[in-house]
Design an enzyme around this catalytic site. Sequence first.
Site, PDB file in Angstrom:
ATOM      1  N   GLY A  52      44.247  72.556  80.496  1.00 14.99           N
ATOM      2  CA  GLY A  52      43.128  72.672  81.574  1.00 14.99           C
ATOM      3  C   GLY A  52      42.411  73.965  81.456  1.00 14.99           C
ATOM      4  CG  ASP A 114      47.360  70.529  93.787  1.00 17.72           C
ATOM      5  OD1 ASP A 114      47.352  70.638  95.032  1.00 17.72           O
ATOM      6  OD2 ASP A 114      47.497  69.346  93.136  1.00 17.72           O
ATOM      7  CE  LYS A 142      42.914  70.539  93.926  1.00 18.05           C
ATOM      8  NZ  LYS A 142      43.745  69.173  93.487  1.00 18.05           N
ATOM      9  CB  VAL A 164      37.640  69.544  91.146  1.00 18.71           C
ATOM     10  CG1 VAL A 164      37.203  69.771  92.317  1.00 18.71           C
ATOM     11  CG2 VAL A 164      38.777  70.455  90.652  1.00 18.71           C
ATOM     12  CG  ASP A 170      42.706  66.086  82.498  1.00 19.14           C
ATOM     13  OD1 ASP A 170      43.065  66.869  83.133  1.00 19.14           O
ATOM     14  OD2 ASP A 170      43.287  64.969  82.221  1.00 19.14           O
TER      15      ASP A 170
HETATM   16  P1  5GP Z   1      50.447  72.232  90.624  1.00 18.46           P
HETATM   17  O1  5GP Z   1      51.552  72.122  89.583  1.00 18.46           O
HETATM   18  O2  5GP Z   1      50.218  73.529  91.211  1.00 18.46           O
HETATM   19  O3  5GP Z   1      50.496  71.228  91.676  1.00 18.46           O
HETATM   20  O4  5GP Z   1      49.198  71.878  89.821  1.00 18.46           O
HETATM   21  C1  5GP Z   1      48.607  72.650  88.963  1.00 18.46           C
HETATM   22  C2  5GP Z   1      48.442  71.604  87.462  1.00 18.46           C
HETATM   23  O5  5GP Z   1      47.904  70.381  87.950  1.00 18.46           O
HETATM   24  C3  5GP Z   1      46.919  72.148  87.118  1.00 18.46           C
HETATM   25  O6  5GP Z   1      47.547  72.922  85.970  1.00 18.46           O
HETATM   26  C4  5GP Z   1      46.194  71.089  86.698  1.00 18.46           C
HETATM   27  O7  5GP Z   1      46.412  70.617  85.418  1.00 18.46           O
HETATM   28  C5  5GP Z   1      46.604  69.739  87.641  1.00 18.46           C
HETATM   29  N1  5GP Z   1      45.829  69.675  88.814  1.00 18.46           N
HETATM   30  C6  5GP Z   1      46.066  70.006  90.264  1.00 18.46           C
HETATM   31  N2  5GP Z   1      45.046  69.902  90.925  1.00 18.46           N
HETATM   32  C7  5GP Z   1      44.003  69.145  89.961  1.00 18.46           C
HETATM   33  C8  5GP Z   1      42.662  68.737  90.327  1.00 18.46           C
HETATM   34  O8  5GP Z   1      42.218  68.834  91.336  1.00 18.46           O
HETATM   35  N3  5GP Z   1      42.083  68.320  89.277  1.00 18.46           N
HETATM   36  C9  5GP Z   1      42.505  68.042  88.080  1.00 18.46           C
HETATM   37  N4  5GP Z   1      41.735  67.947  86.943  1.00 18.46           N
HETATM   38  N5  5GP Z   1      43.680  68.536  87.713  1.00 18.46           N
HETATM   39  C10 5GP Z   1      44.573  69.046  88.677  1.00 18.46           C
HETATM   40 MG    MG Z   2      47.430  72.049  84.089  1.00 16.34          MG
END
Ligand code: 5GP
Ligand code: MG
Length: 199
Positions: A52, A114, A142, A164, A170
């Site tokens: 991403g 996130d 977020k 998003v 993606d």
């Molecule tokens: P975390 O591990 O902090 O929960 O999430 C981070 C990863 O989840 C990001 O690198 C991304 O790949 C994916 N991700 C989290 N939120 C979103 C979002 O709203 N849209 C998309 N496309 N990917 C997300």
């Molecule tokens: Mg990611």
Amino acid sequence: MQRDIEAVLIDRHAIARRIGELAQTIVRDLAPGTSSADDAHPVITLVPVLTGSIIFVSDLIRHMPLRMQIRLISITSYPGASTSSQGAKLRGGLTSLPESLAGAHVLLIDDILDSGKTLTLACEEIAKRGPASVKTCVLLRKQRPEAAKFPVDYVCFDIPDKFVVGYGLDCNDYYRNLPDIVTLRPEVLARLAAEAASP
Ligand code: 5GP
Ligand code: MG
């Protein structure tokens, strides 16, 4: 693709402006006094999280006139058309971190913070390799308590807690090439989830 968009959250011009500003701040912090691409010290090791962050990183580094190496780390947490974290997992094949990062000043870059699981895992992998320092940078953070708890050094934009896509992000590997950061219409998300679930 355009028809699938519900709303544009951050447009390409706002992204470009903010990236220029953020790059200046990062360069000032990482290499105080550096003014030209020929300045040799310190050497920065950039670690983008695949997939991403690719568009963000490619735009950001063109505003960073520092000597840098790029080492990749691949982590997946939103497989297929998931719109919530399924837990962060390292994908060995695409990861190119060296065995040792001794002496390296690392800048870890992800698309979105996130739950914080991805950056936690990435930081653990980097820490094992003994770098001199680690800073973290995300395109988006977020507005949710888990994200606020993770101590990230650089944030390009804070956004509402919505799913998003675009500008590298993606859904089932689609939409990364959209130049703006957008939300998708609910019926599109439902269709993509059904597609991803069918064999
Ligand atoms: P975390 O591990 O902090 O929960 O999430 C981070 C990863 O989840 C990001 O690198 C991304 O790949 C994916 N991700 C989290 N939120 C979103 C979002 O709203 N849209 C998309 N496309 N990917 C997300
Ligand atoms: Mg990611």
